[in-house]
Motif scaffolding. Structure first.
Motif, PDB file in Angstrom:
ATOM      1  N   THR A 100      14.447  -9.239  30.166  1.00  0.00           N
ATOM      2  CA  THR A 100      15.887  -9.254  29.268  1.00  0.00           C
ATOM      3  C   THR A 100      16.197  -7.692  28.881  1.00  0.00           C
ATOM      4  N   ILE A 118      20.120  -6.726  30.102  1.00  0.00           N
ATOM      5  CA  ILE A 118      21.200  -6.136  29.289  1.00  0.00           C
ATOM      6  C   ILE A 118      21.560  -4.695  29.765  1.00  0.00           C
ATOM      7  N   ARG A 163      23.910  -5.411  32.468  1.00  0.00           N
ATOM      8  CA  ARG A 163      25.206  -5.982  31.974  1.00  0.00           C
ATOM      9  C   ARG A 163      26.093  -4.987  31.382  1.00  0.00           C
ATOM     10  N   ASP A 164      25.477  -4.108  30.766  1.00  0.00           N
ATOM     11  CA  ASP A 164      26.385  -3.089  29.858  1.00  0.00           C
ATOM     12  C   ASP A 164      26.731  -1.746  30.522  1.00  0.00           C
ATOM     13  N   VAL A 179      18.130  -1.114  23.699  1.00  0.00           N
ATOM     14  CA  VAL A 179      18.696  -2.312  23.528  1.00  0.00           C
ATOM     15  C   VAL A 179      18.618  -2.981  22.191  1.00  0.00           C
ATOM     16  N   PRO A 187      21.234 -12.949  24.891  1.00  0.00           N
ATOM     17  CA  PRO A 187      22.136 -11.879  25.247  1.00  0.00           C
ATOM     18  C   PRO A 187      23.309 -11.881  24.061  1.00  0.00           C
ATOM     19  N   LEU A 223      22.216  -8.982  21.646  1.00  0.00           N
ATOM     20  CA  LEU A 223      21.769  -7.680  22.328  1.00  0.00           C
ATOM     21  C   LEU A 223      22.796  -7.097  23.008  1.00  0.00           C
TER      22      LEU A 223
END
Length: 267
Positions: free
Chosen positions: A114, A118, A121-122, A164, A193, A196
């Motif tokens: 995870t 994240i 993703r970010d 995160v 998500p 987060l």
């Protein structure tokens, strides 16, 4: 040259109109200068460029939604807030992080843990460690809690600069309903998500387990999304809010009445 009475009146009227226009222009100039020197040149925190007004939940193609207790209903965040239970905190003396399962599981079963999901993703320009399609080595982004450009670089000393964050802190969740969830539901809450966001490490440490009544992101442009996201998470996992927390959330949403709830399905 002698003016007639009618010509004299027309000239006088034009003169008055010219003075009105000049006066209006002067007032606008003074107001503009006043705004610039009192707010305009310092209006950084509230500008859209200071950080995203929204943050993603899923990234299409490789992230999967994590099942919550119930779906987040679409609509105004303020309306969803009204559906949450309001009561005091439960005891925290029995809180243990292990109640939410092992940290950073592959809860969405996409093959990556995870935390790296994240970060990937970010951080729009995320780079991976050699030979890995999961482990993020470096990247940069406009960090949402402070609004500052921020760089992440993996390392024993440098990784903590970007952390995160659980938008609804696990300690806060424990005191507001998570004790009644199953172990699997708490595990999902810790790895969902929706809950987060990659953020500035010091800002995250400053937040700790605070709720909206005691801590909000310094970047005011992000506060509406932040509060809406907390409300969405609490609704998704049947958590409650305290009276002070609800009051703080209502105050923030009062500045953005159109703010919608946040859900993975909307991404």
């Amino acid at each position: 040259m002698t003016l007639t009475w009618a010509e004299y009146r027309r000239a006088q009227r034009r003169s008055r109109q010219a003075w009105v226009l000049l006066t209006a222009a002067a007032v606008a100039l003074v107001a503009g200068l006043g705004w610039f020197f009192t707010a305009g040149q310092f209006a950084v925190v509230d500008a859209p460029a200071d950080g995203p007004r929204e943050a993603p939940v899923l990234a299409a193609g490789w992230m999967n939604a994590v099942p919550s207790v119930r779906p987040v209903p679409p609509g105004p965040a303020a309306g969803l807030l009204e559906t949450l239970q309001v009561k005091g905190r439960a005891a925290q003396d029995n809180y243990d992080r292990s109640a939410f399962g092992q940290a950073w599981l592959d809860a969405d079963r996409n093959g990556c843990d995870t935390r790296n999901d994240i970060l990937r993703r970010d951080l729009p320009d995320a780079e991976f460690t050699e030979g890995s399609r999961c482990v993020v080595a470096a990247g940069s982004f406009r960090e949402p809690y402070t609004g500052r450009p921020t760089t992440f670089r993996r390392g024993a000393a440098s990784s903590k600069a970007v952390q995160v964050d659980h938008v609804v802190a696990l300690g806060d969740a424990w005191q507001k309903g998570a004790q009644q969830l199953t172990a699997g539901q708490r595990e999902h809450l810790a790895n969902d998500p929706l809950n987060l966001i990659a953020v500035d490490g010091p800002a995250n440490q400053d937040k700790g387990a605070s709720d909206a009544a005691t801590w909000l992101p310094p970047n005011k442009a992000f506060r509406c999304h932040y509060v809406a996201r907390q409300i969405s998470v609490k609704a998704a996992y049947r958590l409650w809010v305290t009276p002070a927390e609800k009051e703080a959330m209502m105050r923030i949403l009062g500045s953005c009445p159109g703010q919608q709830t946040i859900a993975a399905a909307a991404q």
